[in-house]
Design a protein around this motif. Sequence first.
Motif, PDB file in Angstrom:
ATOM      1  N   ILE A  35       0.858  -1.178   0.000  1.00  0.00           N
ATOM      2  CA  ILE A  35       0.000   0.000   0.000  1.00  0.00           C
ATOM      3  C   ILE A  35       0.896   1.229   0.000  1.00  0.00           C
ATOM      4  O   ILE A  35       1.619   1.475   0.965  1.00  0.00           O
ATOM      5  N   LEU A  36       0.881   1.979  -1.086  1.00  0.00           N
ATOM      6  CA  LEU A  36       1.692   3.187  -1.177  1.00  0.00           C
ATOM      7  C   LEU A  36       1.003   4.342  -0.452  1.00  0.00           C
ATOM      8  O   LEU A  36      -0.223   4.464  -0.477  1.00  0.00           O
ATOM      9  N   ASP A  37       1.810   5.178   0.202  1.00  0.00           N
ATOM     10  CA  ASP A  37       1.284   6.342   0.917  1.00  0.00           C
ATOM     11  C   ASP A  37       2.382   7.388   1.017  1.00  0.00           C
ATOM     12  O   ASP A  37       3.462   7.238   0.421  1.00  0.00           O
TER      13      ASP A  37
ATOM     14  N   ARG B 104       5.650   5.991   2.151  1.00  0.00           N
ATOM     15  CA  ARG B 104       6.310   5.144   1.163  1.00  0.00           C
ATOM     16  C   ARG B 104       5.614   5.352  -0.183  1.00  0.00           C
ATOM     17  O   ARG B 104       4.728   4.616  -0.570  1.00  0.00           O
ATOM     18  N   PRO B 105       6.005   6.383  -0.933  1.00  0.00           N
ATOM     19  CA  PRO B 105       5.274   6.718  -2.152  1.00  0.00           C
ATOM     20  C   PRO B 105       5.744   6.005  -3.415  1.00  0.00           C
ATOM     21  O   PRO B 105       5.119   6.173  -4.468  1.00  0.00           O
ATOM     22  N   THR B 106       6.808   5.199  -3.321  1.00  0.00           N
ATOM     23  CA  THR B 106       7.374   4.597  -4.531  1.00  0.00           C
ATOM     24  C   THR B 106       7.740   3.143  -4.291  1.00  0.00           C
ATOM     25  O   THR B 106       8.272   2.784  -3.238  1.00  0.00           O
ATOM     26  N   LEU B 107       7.444   2.308  -5.286  1.00  0.00           N
ATOM     27  CA  LEU B 107       7.858   0.901  -5.292  1.00  0.00           C
ATOM     28  C   LEU B 107       8.494   0.606  -6.638  1.00  0.00           C
ATOM     29  O   LEU B 107       7.974   0.999  -7.685  1.00  0.00           O
TER      30      LEU B 107
ATOM     31  N   ARG C 103       2.514  16.434  -4.283  1.00  0.00           N
ATOM     32  CA  ARG C 103       3.206  15.573  -3.321  1.00  0.00           C
ATOM     33  C   ARG C 103       3.831  14.345  -3.981  1.00  0.00           C
ATOM     34  O   ARG C 103       4.563  13.594  -3.336  1.00  0.00           O
ATOM     35  N   TYR C 104       3.559  14.130  -5.265  1.00  0.00           N
ATOM     36  CA  TYR C 104       4.106  12.953  -5.951  1.00  0.00           C
ATOM     37  C   TYR C 104       5.577  13.173  -6.305  1.00  0.00           C
ATOM     38  O   TYR C 104       5.978  14.281  -6.688  1.00  0.00           O
ATOM     39  N   PRO C 105       6.387  12.119  -6.196  1.00  0.00           N
ATOM     40  CA  PRO C 105       7.808  12.255  -6.542  1.00  0.00           C
ATOM     41  C   PRO C 105       7.992  12.618  -8.004  1.00  0.00           C
ATOM     42  O   PRO C 105       7.133  12.339  -8.852  1.00  0.00           O
ATOM     43  N   ALA C 106       9.122  13.222  -8.302  1.00  0.00           N
ATOM     44  CA  ALA C 106       9.480  13.488  -9.693  1.00  0.00           C
ATOM     45  C   ALA C 106       9.780  12.163 -10.389  1.00  0.00           C
ATOM     46  O   ALA C 106      10.137  11.165  -9.756  1.00  0.00           O
ATOM     47  N   ALA C 107       9.619  12.145 -11.694  1.00  0.00           N
ATOM     48  CA  ALA C 107       9.926  10.948 -12.470  1.00  0.00           C
ATOM     49  C   ALA C 107      11.401  10.589 -12.318  1.00  0.00           C
ATOM     50  O   ALA C 107      12.265  11.467 -12.301  1.00  0.00           O
TER      51      ALA C 107
END
Length: 248
Positions: free
Chosen positions: A97-99, A102-105, A129-133
């Motif tokens: 479960i991403l949150d 822990r926003p990246t797998l 709030r999302y990480p950059a590519a």
Amino acid sequence: LRSQALRDPDRARRLQGASRLALARLVSAAIEEDVAAVLLAGDIFDNRVGDVTSRVALATELRRLSRAGIATVMIRGNHDALLDYTRYGPLEEGVVILDAARPTLHVRGVAIHGIGFEERHVASSLLPRYPAAEPGLVNIGLMHTSLGGAEGHDPYAPCSEADLLGHGYDYWALGHIHKRFERRSETTLAVMPGIPQGRHAGETGRGSATLVEIDANGVRAREIALGAVAFETIDVDLARAASLGERQ
């Protein structure tokens, strides 16, 4: 399903079974296609307390994915934002479960990014709030959002299509709106896959999921039918009916 049960208990039982059959069909299709991951974009359960039998049904199917070496990557939506997924035991191995914590797998050279709901209503966009590519990798975003709004849906985590498609990811797997649609730019595809199984007469058509392939030639999406029960809207000519009995 509660409103359906009040009208017709037999129909409610059929629909409950149909939802679980759609889940089983989703897992079977994922295994047959040898996918890298199954992405669930929120609202896996309809409220903050999942009943035991539904929890067991979900765990059983996710176990099939885990044993096939397929990751399940989830985020929380507005309906299951407060649900304790471990209430009846830990989730299956291979389920993430991403949150915000822990926003990246990373799965098979793919960076899957996601931030789920932390409360039932999120009034502002989650996109900032999302990480950059990540350079050199395929980047996928998992988001629960109403985008710019849709008929019958309150604005949950609203986000403009232009901002979403311009964030730098290759693909966006979206959730929230129960009707399938695609949005595309020159470099990015976003899909709202709809619902795997319609639950009432307002959700017409056969439910589905979306199979996505990403390679050097770009991103391609294909709809896969899953629903076991379909609702349809039928026009009936009542012009010659002379009484209520004939109309019925």
